[in-house]
Design an enzyme around this catalytic site. Structure first.
Site, PDB file in Angstrom:
ATOM      1  N   GLY A 127       0.831  -1.200   0.000  1.00  0.00           N
ATOM      2  CA  GLY A 127       0.000   0.000   0.000  1.00  0.00           C
ATOM      3  C   GLY A 127       0.863   1.245   0.000  1.00  0.00           C
ATOM      4  O   GLY A 127       1.979   1.246  -0.506  1.00  0.00           O
ATOM      5  N   CYS A 128       0.359   2.313   0.574  1.00  0.00           N
ATOM      6  CA  CYS A 128       1.102   3.578   0.633  1.00  0.00           C
ATOM      7  C   CYS A 128       2.489   3.353   1.215  1.00  0.00           C
ATOM      8  O   CYS A 128       2.639   2.817   2.315  1.00  0.00           O
ATOM      9  CB  CYS A 128       0.338   4.586   1.475  1.00  0.00           C
ATOM     10  SG  CYS A 128       1.256   6.098   1.824  1.00  0.00           S
ATOM     11  N   PHE A 129       3.520   3.775   0.482  1.00  0.00           N
ATOM     12  CA  PHE A 129       4.880   3.454   0.934  1.00  0.00           C
ATOM     13  C   PHE A 129       5.388   4.304   2.087  1.00  0.00           C
ATOM     14  O   PHE A 129       6.395   3.978   2.693  1.00  0.00           O
ATOM     15  CB  PHE A 129       5.878   3.449  -0.219  1.00  0.00           C
ATOM     16  CG  PHE A 129       5.894   4.642  -1.154  1.00  0.00           C
ATOM     17  CD1 PHE A 129       5.381   5.878  -0.809  1.00  0.00           C
ATOM     18  CD2 PHE A 129       6.467   4.512  -2.419  1.00  0.00           C
ATOM     19  CE1 PHE A 129       5.434   6.960  -1.674  1.00  0.00           C
ATOM     20  CE2 PHE A 129       6.530   5.590  -3.308  1.00  0.00           C
ATOM     21  CZ  PHE A 129       6.016   6.810  -2.933  1.00  0.00           C
TER      22      PHE A 129
END
Length: 337
Positions: A127-129
């Site tokens: 997901g969002c890094f």
């Protein structure tokens, strides 16, 4: 979405494919107006030519640009239900990402590109890094550096806007350079599994699209076997829900120009920077990976036995919901567990 609007927006991405620039300013009047009128006024902050890396409020921009990325995914046809094919991916470029060479980790102070002798690499995506990276640099020992980037795609040297369009095939990933004498690959692997919901397909939480897909990527056969064995074990721990995580080798992407590309400098260690917005889309399930001895291949158990004790996981392991954004930016003290 009309074909004309989609063409204008995709044209913006393609027009920028000839060279890297500082974070895009979306200066096309037509495109800027379209984006701002179809989103919130907050989005206008990313379209302001003065809102670049030298802005007085540089941490505002990444959040606005993430919103733009989600809109571009929709404008690009909403590839959230699958992957673009290599022959339809954006062409990319040969120029590497600007401002990465010599860049030092904002928290650890190490050079994010270097791999010291005897150290190893690991790459995952969940997901969002931003939050994913933070959960790893906080590990108490053995982490030389972390970085965020775009991996497992088809477009050489993509930009953030391109990756967020779902037209490059990349997912937002994090790279770890670690000392295997101090921390086991299995410790990092466990944090990866427990720090998101791997049963979600092509997305994580509110972030949808192939650029947010779960992925575990290996650099050697040992890593591959450990990923596959732990995946099977974690799927059972999750009650049999199917894990959708992509498992692939880094060398599988050499034919497309490469496996890993560093993201823009402003994304690196984003959550540790003053004024950063505490955003995280990952969906930890609050479920622990079963004991290492119960799933690891017998011939790998001695070499890869965990270095972090259960007391660490009991106190600092991920809990249900994403909470890492609220935690300290400094590595966890060994004396704390």
């Amino acid at each position: 979405m009309s074909p004309i609007s989609r063409t204008i927006s995709l044209g913006l991405i393609i027009s920028k494919a000839s060279a890297f620039q500082s974070p895009a300013t979306f200066n096309s009047p037509t495109t800027r107006a379209a984006l701002v009128t179809t989103a919130s006024p907050f989005l206008a902050s990313a379209t302001n030519p003065g809102n670049n890396n030298n802005s007085n409020n540089p941490t505002r921009q990444p959040m606005a640009r993430r919103m733009i990325g989600s809109i571009l995914d929709l404008l690009g046809g909403g590839k959230s239900q699958g992957m673009i094919s290599p022959d339809k991916a954006l062409p990319g470029r040969s120029t590497k990402m600007a401002n990465i060479s010599g860049l030092r980790h904002y928290v650890l102070g190490t050079k994010i590109e270097e791999v010291p002798e005897g150290y190893e690499e690991a790459v995952f995506a969940n997901g969002c890094f931003w939050g994913s990276e933070k959960s790893i640099w906080r590990l108490p020992k053995g982490i030389h550096s972390t970085a965020v980037g775009y991996c497992a795609g088809y477009t050489p040297n993509p930009t953030y806007e391109e990756a967020c369009s779902s037209m490059t095939g990349h997912t937002e990933g994090f790279r770890v350079v670690y000392n295997p004498a101090e921390i086991s690959y299995v410790d990092i692997l466990r944090m990866f599994w427990e720090n998101h919901d791997p049963t979600q397909y092509m997305g994580q939480g509110n972030d949808r699209g192939s650029q947010y897909r779960s992925g575990a990527y290996y650099f050697n056969d040992d890593q591959k076997r450990l990923i596959e064995a732990s995946k099977e074990a974690y799927e059972k721990a999750l009650g049999g829900r199917e894990i959708m995580t992509e498992v692939a080798g880094a060398t599988d992407y050499e034919k497309y120009g490469g496996f890993w590309y560093f993201a823009e400098a402003y994304h690196q260690q984003y959550l540790s920077k003053p004024g950063a917005r505490p955003y995280c889309s990952a969906q930890p399930q609050g479920v622990s990976l079963p004991s290492f001895e119960s799933w690891a291949p017998k011939d790998l158990q001695e070499k890869y036995k965990p270095t972090l004790p259960e007391s660490f996981w009991a106190k600092h392991g991920p809990v249900r919901g994403c909470s890492v954004v609220q935690l300290s930016n400094e590595p966890i003290p060994e004396s704390s567990y």
